[in-house]
Design an enzyme around this catalytic site. Sequence first.
Site, short mmCIF file in Angstrom:
data_model
loop_
_atom_site.label_atom_id
_atom_site.label_comp_id
_atom_site.label_asym_id
_atom_site.label_seq_id
_atom_site.Cartn_x
_atom_site.Cartn_y
_atom_site.Cartn_z
CB SER A 210 -34.98 -32.48 33.09
OG SER A 210 -34.13 -33.47 33.62
CG ASP A 305 -28.00 -31.95 29.78
OD1 ASP A 305 -27.80 -32.75 30.72
OD2 ASP A 305 -29.15 -31.66 29.38
CG HIS A 335 -29.96 -30.77 32.70
ND1 HIS A 335 -30.61 -31.57 31.79
CD2 HIS A 335 -30.72 -30.82 33.81
CE1 HIS A 335 -31.70 -32.06 32.34
NE2 HIS A 335 -31.79 -31.62 33.57
#
Length: 364
Positions: A210, A305, A335
């Site tokens: 991320s 995600d 995610h």
Amino acid sequence: MRSPMSGHRDFTPSIADRLTKAAMTASGALPGRLIQLAAGAPRRIDGQALDPHFQAGLRVMSRLSEGEYEDMPLAQARRTVERSAFTVSGDGIDLAVVKDLVLPLAGDDPARADLPARLYSPVHGDEPLPMLIFFHGGGWVLGSIDSHDATCRYIARTGGLKVLSVDYRMAPEFLFPTAVDDAVASFRYVRDNAATLGVDPERIAVGGDSAGGNLAAVVCQQTRDAGEKTPAFQLLFVPATNMSARTRSFELFGEGFFLTAKNMDFYENTYLRSDDDRLDPRASPLLAEDFSGLPPAHVATGGFDPLRDEGEAYARKLADAGVKVSLRRHETLVHPFVNAVGAAPAARAALSEAVGALRMGLAY
């Protein structure tokens, strides 16, 4: 010398947290067909079916939720992330070395700081092994070396390499581009001190999930642009690559799959100084003009995600520029699946696959 900030968040697991972790770990050892009975009919979007372990986990988390991160005081949001990571971290993974240290990066520059870090090694001694420098996720605002401890242990053990997890400075205390500067400085320190750290100087990779994937990608761009020796490989899990626009995956998965569109708005608005920063490739590496000469990469995205499409767009840009890249969409995952090694077999499989790509990329 300035004192480093603490690498540990203000979180001590309660009995309830430990019981939740035990339940999640036990369920993570069960086959998906049994979990599906509790999770219910699989959610299907965009031709994909949500993994039953994650579907059940999302249901549990919704019942235990304290609210959305953007609605909490910052300290509470940070504790909540640590708690969430703890509950899905699984049984402890023993390694020969797990050591907290401080990277002496400050020097005479008042804008720099010594940074806490954690070193993981599958062997004792200074044998020169490959190294992955890992930057944790959490939107440049949340997360820590503690929240990603299980992930780094898993990579070090499975990959047979050293992992250095860096506790870079975060917003709102330190705004963009401080995290970028910390990430670049961390790589340079390892690269320039490889012998002292017991690291193979030709096999130093960067990676993260991320926000951490964002930082790893930017480290590669920044060192290439400076004409320096770049990382040998980049391992990008569900990376954030473009803050200047929203993609179709935000429309499809912007609510109900852990990371939400409102979460991302909160992270970006907290991290950036102004909207002008959204167009800066150090914040949005997808907007870089040149992708040639970057290190080979493995990009792993989650099917459910919001960041899926921009991560895959980044992989395609690398490929179009002639960079060796493997792109893997884990269609059933959310995610950030890398943290759930203790609660979902599919997360472990995805992480193991990525470690295999890392080993191929570093040729060891």
